[in-house]
Scaffold this motif. Structure first.
Motif, mmCIF file in Angstrom:
data_model
loop_
_atom_site.group_PDB
_atom_site.id
_atom_site.type_symbol
_atom_site.label_atom_id
_atom_site.label_comp_id
_atom_site.label_asym_id
_atom_site.label_seq_id
_atom_site.Cartn_x
_atom_site.Cartn_y
_atom_site.Cartn_z
ATOM 1 N N VAL A 1 0.858 -1.186 0.000
ATOM 2 C CA VAL A 1 0.000 0.000 0.000
ATOM 3 C C VAL A 1 0.890 1.231 0.000
ATOM 4 O O VAL A 1 1.884 1.294 0.731
ATOM 5 N N SER A 2 0.579 2.208 -0.829
ATOM 6 C CA SER A 2 1.414 3.406 -0.916
ATOM 7 C C SER A 2 0.557 4.657 -0.797
ATOM 8 O O SER A 2 -0.612 4.671 -1.178
ATOM 9 N N SER A 3 1.141 5.700 -0.244
ATOM 10 C CA SER A 3 0.439 6.976 -0.113
ATOM 11 C C SER A 3 0.736 7.843 -1.325
ATOM 12 O O SER A 3 1.852 7.852 -1.858
ATOM 13 N N VAL A 4 -0.284 8.587 -1.755
ATOM 14 C CA VAL A 4 -0.182 9.390 -2.977
ATOM 15 C C VAL A 4 -0.854 10.742 -2.745
ATOM 16 O O VAL A 4 -1.897 10.825 -2.099
ATOM 17 N N PHE A 5 -0.248 11.822 -3.288
ATOM 18 C CA PHE A 5 -0.911 13.120 -3.382
ATOM 19 C C PHE A 5 -1.314 13.328 -4.840
ATOM 20 O O PHE A 5 -0.448 13.399 -5.716
ATOM 21 N N ARG A 6 -2.628 13.433 -5.081
ATOM 22 C CA ARG A 6 -3.092 13.588 -6.462
ATOM 23 C C ARG A 6 -3.235 15.082 -6.807
ATOM 24 O O ARG A 6 -4.277 15.552 -7.254
ATOM 25 N N PHE A 7 -2.144 15.851 -6.645
ATOM 26 C CA PHE A 7 -2.187 17.273 -6.971
ATOM 27 C C PHE A 7 -2.502 17.487 -8.446
ATOM 28 O O PHE A 7 -1.955 16.781 -9.307
ATOM 29 N N PRO A 8 -3.340 18.466 -8.782
ATOM 30 C CA PRO A 8 -3.431 18.873 -10.190
ATOM 31 C C PRO A 8 -2.048 19.314 -10.664
ATOM 32 O O PRO A 8 -1.277 19.892 -9.876
ATOM 33 N N PRO A 9 -1.695 19.057 -11.901
ATOM 34 C CA PRO A 9 -0.347 19.406 -12.377
ATOM 35 C C PRO A 9 0.037 20.858 -12.122
ATOM 36 O O PRO A 9 1.197 21.155 -11.836
ATOM 37 N N ILE A 10 -0.939 21.764 -12.160
ATOM 38 C CA ILE A 10 -0.616 23.187 -12.045
ATOM 39 C C ILE A 10 -0.045 23.552 -10.683
ATOM 40 O O ILE A 10 0.685 24.536 -10.544
ATOM 41 N N VAL A 11 -0.373 22.775 -9.618
ATOM 42 C CA VAL A 11 0.164 23.089 -8.290
ATOM 43 C C VAL A 11 1.117 22.023 -7.770
ATOM 44 O O VAL A 11 1.656 22.170 -6.673
ATOM 45 N N ALA A 12 1.323 20.957 -8.512
ATOM 46 C CA ALA A 12 2.248 19.909 -8.077
ATOM 47 C C ALA A 12 3.631 20.521 -7.839
ATOM 48 O O ALA A 12 4.056 21.419 -8.564
ATOM 49 N N LYS B 1 10.115 1.412 -7.291
ATOM 50 C CA LYS B 1 10.368 2.201 -6.084
ATOM 51 C C LYS B 1 10.492 3.680 -6.416
ATOM 52 O O LYS B 1 10.055 4.546 -5.649
ATOM 53 N N ARG B 2 11.089 3.987 -7.542
ATOM 54 C CA ARG B 2 11.201 5.395 -7.925
ATOM 55 C C ARG B 2 9.831 5.997 -8.243
ATOM 56 O O ARG B 2 9.544 7.143 -7.895
ATOM 57 N N TYR B 3 8.974 5.224 -8.894
ATOM 58 C CA TYR B 3 7.605 5.693 -9.125
ATOM 59 C C TYR B 3 6.898 5.968 -7.798
ATOM 60 O O TYR B 3 6.233 6.994 -7.621
ATOM 61 N N ALA B 4 7.016 5.046 -6.853
ATOM 62 C CA ALA B 4 6.331 5.193 -5.565
ATOM 63 C C ALA B 4 6.820 6.428 -4.828
ATOM 64 O O ALA B 4 6.027 7.160 -4.211
ATOM 65 N N ARG B 5 8.133 6.696 -4.863
ATOM 66 C CA ARG B 5 8.688 7.862 -4.184
ATOM 67 C C ARG B 5 8.135 9.164 -4.762
ATOM 68 O O ARG B 5 7.816 10.096 -4.027
#
Length: 653
Positions: free
Chosen positions: A525-536, A580-584
């Protein structure tokens, strides 16, 4: 609070988000190695990037699209400025003290916490009894008390007190604290009666210490004191608006609630100056059909919930006072939802009658729901003409606008002429301050003084700025009203003010964008921030598929190309596995990842769908740039280029 399919309570969710934000250096408690200081936070690398992107979008959405002036003023403000604005005398919160330990607490927060917990505990108890009624039958031989639900009367009283919390005066708040037997947290000691505490940080300007100042509690006053120059730069025409972004400081009594209540924070404020007789807005029709959640005063006092309503209807029905205020409520909604705030957890709450500042004509707070509850993040207020009038009276400088009439008009003109020779003979060195005070009287004050002098030939007059009282006679001041024909008039503009707490908006954005990605075979299980690209914080990462010099060289060239195109990116040649790089990078909300391999073209991955497409080398920079600024969306790219499967990617390894 979307996380996984498994329900997660509010406190657990808050802890999970907080731990992720601190671990990945979005923010850090300040001075942590010395134990920290409550109410202060440092922004780490990712937090700085998010704030920069939020402020850039704010400037685009408001300053540029609404054709505003932007200014920047000092954080240290002389006392005279904040005395005129009312902050020295009135910028207070009600505080109570632990009578034994001396610990300080904000009185309204203690009452709010008590009522909220009592109502939540009651709801949980009622639900538990409904689910297992046999489990709550007390054993008659046992002396253990069994919790009982609130009576309907108790529940209604608590709900009513919670809804009207901001309307309580100091004595009323004290009575409520006593009625509910609220004690000091942790110690359980008795509390003092509430008393006002000024929230401004005091300082001295210069080495002598004779010039007193404060760290500014808001950025607005810097705009007001520059009104005359800004009005001239605007061609002496209304309406016009000025904006300021900068730090503000408030010496919070007992800051809790993490980064939502701090002592230093970033504000972005707008002062929109209008004719008080015409608060229409030329662009109002562009937003009148926008539907938002409104929480009017009447709904709050009736203990009802917020309602869905068109902005146009709210203004037409007089719920929102005028078009310009309604326009900025709508623009605020559009800004927040564009950032990534969930529109279902965003509402505009109208200030209650006693909660509203005495000078305000109408005021609405944009409240965002998060793990701390509904939290004020933006204030949209019609401040009337209070600020400009206050600074005019204190400084002696006219902060007014001029309106030309199409046809000459008969107007009643008031003249106040102090007899300085007589005043000087009677009051000597006090003549100057008395004359200036008399000349600054408004119409009502002047006519009242005139009536007293004509009736009794003497009258007592008080100079508000010093508190001195003088006995005046008819010979000391001439007050006259006469009708004159004029081609225009001077007047003090009204101000519509949207005021944004950037840190609070950012924290709510973090929560609204955070989720736990369910595990798939072979992954955790991984944690993700789904920011819109404009504020990522960063738009793209660049990975070589494996540690080979030829791939590293190509990856560096790709990263340089993105940088030249204005696309923020991070090159990762650490050699860790691609997964792992994707997850980070998913965990800090980076929306796109480029994987460089030995073939022509590269693979571009989208964070939320985890889809990947193959894009030619010559086109990839333009595609990622357009995705990052919102010119195109991922669905457009996925439809145009070849989708790559996981099996195809693994075959490359």
């Amino acid at each position: 609070m979307a996380t996984t399919d498994v329900a997660m309570n509010r406190e657990a969710f808050k802890t999970l988000v907080k731990n992720t934000l601190e671990r990945r250096l979005f923010y850090i408690p300040s001075y942590k190695i010395y134990g920290g200081v409550a109410g202060f936070y440092d922004y780490g690398p990712w937090g700085c990037q998010v704030e920069t992107n939020v402020l850039n979008l704010w400037r685009q959405h408001f300053v540029m699209e609404e054709d505003m002036w932007e200014i920047r003023c000092p954080c240290v403000t002389p006392e005279v400025v904040l005395k005129a604005s009312g902050h020295v005398d009135k910028f207070t919160d009600l505080m109570v003290k632990d009578l034994k330990l001396g610990s300080c607490f904000r009185a309204d927060h203690l009452l709010k916490d008590f009522l909220t917990k009592a109502l939540e505990d009651d709801a949980r108890l009622v639900a538990e009894r409904a689910a297992a009624p046999q489990a709550v039958v007390p054993d008659r031989k046992s002396k253990k008390n069994v919790a009982e639900p609130l009576t309907p009367e108790q529940k209604l009283r608590m709900q009513s007190d919670l809804a009207g919390l901001d309307e309580f005066s100091g004595p009323e708040l004290g009575e409520k604290i006593k009625a509910y037997s609220i004690k000091a947290p942790e110690s359980g000691n008795d509390l003092s009666d509430p008393y006002p505490f000024n929230l401004m940080f005091s300082t001295q300007i210069g080495p002598t210490g004779t010039l007193h100042g404060y760290m500014r509690p808001e950025t607005a006053q810097g705009i007001f004191v520059n009104f005359r120059d800004l009005y001239y730069e605007s061609g002496n025409k209304l309406p016009f608006a000025a904006a300021q972004i900068g730090s503000a400081y408030r010496n919070e009594i007992a800051p809790r609630q993490g980064p939502m209540r701090v002592r230093e924070f970033t504000m972005a404020e707008i002062e929109h100056f209008v004719n008080p007789d015409d608060k229409s807005h030329p662009k109002f029709k562009s937003v009148e059909n926008l539907v938002v959640y409104l929480f009017p005063r009447a709904e709050q006092m009736a203990l009802r919930d917020h309602v869905e309503m068109r902005i146009g209807d709210a203004v037409a029905q007089g719920i929102v006072d005028n078009e310009t205020l309604g326009y900025f409520i709508a623009r605020t909604y559009l800004f927040l939802t564009k950032l990534g705030i969930d529109k279902k957890r965003l509402r505009f709450r109208q200030h209650l009658a006693n909660e509203m500042a005495h000078y305000a004509q109408d005021c609405w707070d944009a409240e965002i729901e998060c793990s701390y509850g509904w939290f004020e993040c933006v204030g949209c207020a019609d401040r009337s003409a209070y600020d400009l009038k206050a600074h005019t009276a204190k400084s002696g400088q006219e902060l007014t606008a001029y309106e030309s009439f199409a046809e000459p008009k008969d107007v009643v003109q008031l003249t106040i002429v102090p007899n300085k020779k007589v005043l000087g003979k009677e009051f000597r060195r006090d003549q100057k301050i008395l004359s200036e005070s008399l000349e600054a009287m408004n119409r009502e004050e002047a006519l009242a003084l005139k009536a007293k002098l004509e009736e009794k030939e003497k009258a007592t007059y008080k100079v508000c700025s010093t508190g001195q009282e003088f006995t005046l006679t008819k010979e000391m001041v001439a007050i006259e009203e006469k009708v004159v024909k004029t081609h225009g008039r001077n007047f003090t503009p009204s101000v519509i003010e949207p005021s944004f707490g950037i840190g609070r908006i950012m924290y709510c954005l973090y929560e609204h964008c955070f989720y736990l990605r369910p595990a798939v075979p072979g992954e955790q299980v991984s944690s993700v921030f789904r920011f819109p690209p404009i504020v990522a914080p960063i738009k793209c990462t660049v990975f070589p598929l494996m540690q080979r010099e030829v791939l590293n060289v190509k990856s560096k060239a790709m990263s340089n190309g993105l940088t030249r195109a204005g696309v923020s990116n991070k090159l990762d040649i650490t050699g860790r596995s691609i997964g792992k790089r994707y997850a980070r990078t998913d965990e800090v909300g980076i929306p796109f990842a480029i994987t460089v391999d030995f073939d022509e073209g590269v693979t571009v991955r989208e964070r939320d769908s985890k889809q990947q497409v193959r894009i030619p080398d010559a086109e990839v920079v333009d595609v990622v740039r357009d995705l990052s600024n919102g010119t195109v969306v991922w669905e457009d790219v996925a439809a145009k280029y070849k989708l790559v499967t996981v099996a195809e990617i693994e075959a490359e390894l």
